[in-house]
Design a protein around this motif. Structure first.
Motif, PDB file in Angstrom:
ATOM      1  N   TYR A  57       0.850  -1.186   0.000  1.00 11.66           N
ATOM      2  CA  TYR A  57       0.000   0.000   0.000  1.00 11.66           C
ATOM      3  C   TYR A  57       0.887   1.238   0.000  1.00 11.66           C
ATOM      4  CZ  TYR A  57      -3.592  -3.322   1.335  1.00 11.66           C
ATOM      5  OH  TYR A  57      -4.446  -4.389   1.357  1.00 11.66           O
ATOM      6  N   ALA A  58       0.502   2.222  -0.786  1.00  8.78           N
ATOM      7  CA  ALA A  58       1.231   3.489  -0.830  1.00  8.78           C
ATOM      8  C   ALA A  58       0.932   4.290   0.432  1.00  8.78           C
ATOM      9  CB  ALA A  58       0.830   4.278  -2.061  1.00  8.78           C
ATOM     10  N   ILE A  59       1.788   5.244   0.723  1.00  5.17           N
ATOM     11  CA  ILE A  59       1.634   6.047   1.940  1.00  5.17           C
ATOM     12  C   ILE A  59       0.302   6.807   1.930  1.00  5.17           C
ATOM     13  CG2 ILE A  59       2.888   8.050   1.059  1.00  5.17           C
ATOM     14  CD1 ILE A  59       4.077   8.305   3.935  1.00  5.17           C
ATOM     15  N   GLY A  60      -0.136   7.253   0.771  1.00  2.00           N
ATOM     16  CA  GLY A  60      -1.410   7.952   0.666  1.00  2.00           C
ATOM     17  C   GLY A  60      -2.588   7.058   1.016  1.00  2.00           C
TER      18      GLY A  60
ATOM     19  N   LYS B  89      12.248   4.653  -6.702  1.00  2.71           N
ATOM     20  CA  LYS B  89      11.986   6.094  -6.631  1.00  2.71           C
ATOM     21  C   LYS B  89      11.994   6.605  -5.187  1.00  2.71           C
ATOM     22  CE  LYS B  89       8.604   7.649  -9.173  1.00  2.71           C
ATOM     23  NZ  LYS B  89       7.285   7.774  -9.833  1.00  2.71           N
ATOM     24  N   GLY B  90      12.045   5.708  -4.229  1.00  3.24           N
ATOM     25  CA  GLY B  90      12.047   6.110  -2.829  1.00  3.24           C
ATOM     26  C   GLY B  90      10.668   6.156  -2.201  1.00  3.24           C
TER      27      GLY B  90
ATOM     28  N   PRO C 147       8.452   0.124   6.251  1.00  2.00           N
ATOM     29  CA  PRO C 147       8.015  -0.015   4.865  1.00  2.00           C
ATOM     30  C   PRO C 147       9.195  -0.252   3.927  1.00  2.00           C
ATOM     31  CG  PRO C 147       8.038   2.278   5.484  1.00  2.00           C
ATOM     32  CD  PRO C 147       8.353   1.493   6.725  1.00  2.00           C
ATOM     33  N   LYS C 148       8.901  -0.948   2.855  1.00  2.30           N
ATOM     34  CA  LYS C 148       9.915  -1.114   1.815  1.00  2.30           C
ATOM     35  C   LYS C 148       9.895   0.149   0.968  1.00  2.30           C
ATOM     36  CE  LYS C 148       9.233  -6.096   1.556  1.00  2.30           C
ATOM     37  NZ  LYS C 148      10.032  -6.346   2.685  1.00  2.30           N
ATOM     38  N   LYS C 149      10.975   0.405   0.272  1.00  4.76           N
ATOM     39  CA  LYS C 149      11.016   1.563  -0.619  1.00  4.76           C
ATOM     40  C   LYS C 149      11.375   1.086  -2.021  1.00  4.76           C
ATOM     41  CE  LYS C 149      12.012   5.004   2.862  1.00  4.76           C
ATOM     42  NZ  LYS C 149      12.862   6.077   3.319  1.00  4.76           N
ATOM     43  N   ASN C 150      10.666   1.636  -3.009  1.00  6.23           N
ATOM     44  CA  ASN C 150      10.973   1.278  -4.389  1.00  6.23           C
ATOM     45  C   ASN C 150      12.147   2.114  -4.896  1.00  6.23           C
ATOM     46  OD1 ASN C 150       9.879   3.782  -5.000  1.00  6.23           O
ATOM     47  ND2 ASN C 150       8.016   2.953  -5.935  1.00  6.23           N
TER      48      ASN C 150
END
Length: 106
Positions: A8-11, A41-42, A36-39
């Motif tokens: 899930y994205a932060i938004g 792009k961060g 959280p994991k980061k892609n």
């Protein structure tokens, strides 16, 4: 939360709890159980476990009135007990809403 979704994205997480994304980022720094994991792009990608942990922190801080330090100490000293109590509270809330719906139908 969708059962088939892995991240899930932060938004999306902020929307689930009706809070700003800045609170999500702040609590991520404050509580080591949110990782959280980061892609590339961060962008932060939260798992269901991260969201469950965030829900637990939200319950302690926003619903029960713990300070951040108090919530950290509670989770460090008795995370299992805190999680179990939280799950019981959630089940009782579900039962209450079911009974209220049932009462309305009578």
């Amino acid at each position: 939360m969708s059962d088939d979704k892995l991240y899930y994205a932060i938004g999306e997480v902020a929307e689930m709890f009706n809070v700003n994304t800045s609170l999500i980022r702040f609590w991520e720094k404050e509580f080591d159980i949110i990782k959280p994991k980061k892609n590339k792009k961060g962008n932060r990608l939260f798992t269901k476990q991260d969201i469950d942990n965030f829900h637990l922190i939200f319950h302690l801080v926003k619903e029960r009135g713990f300070t951040l330090e108090g919530a950290k100490n509670k989770l460090k000293s008795s995370k299992k007990e805190t999680t179990d109590n939280f799950e019981i509270i959630q089940k009782l809330k579900n039962i209450k809403s079911f009974l209220l719906e049932l009462k309305e139908e009578l």
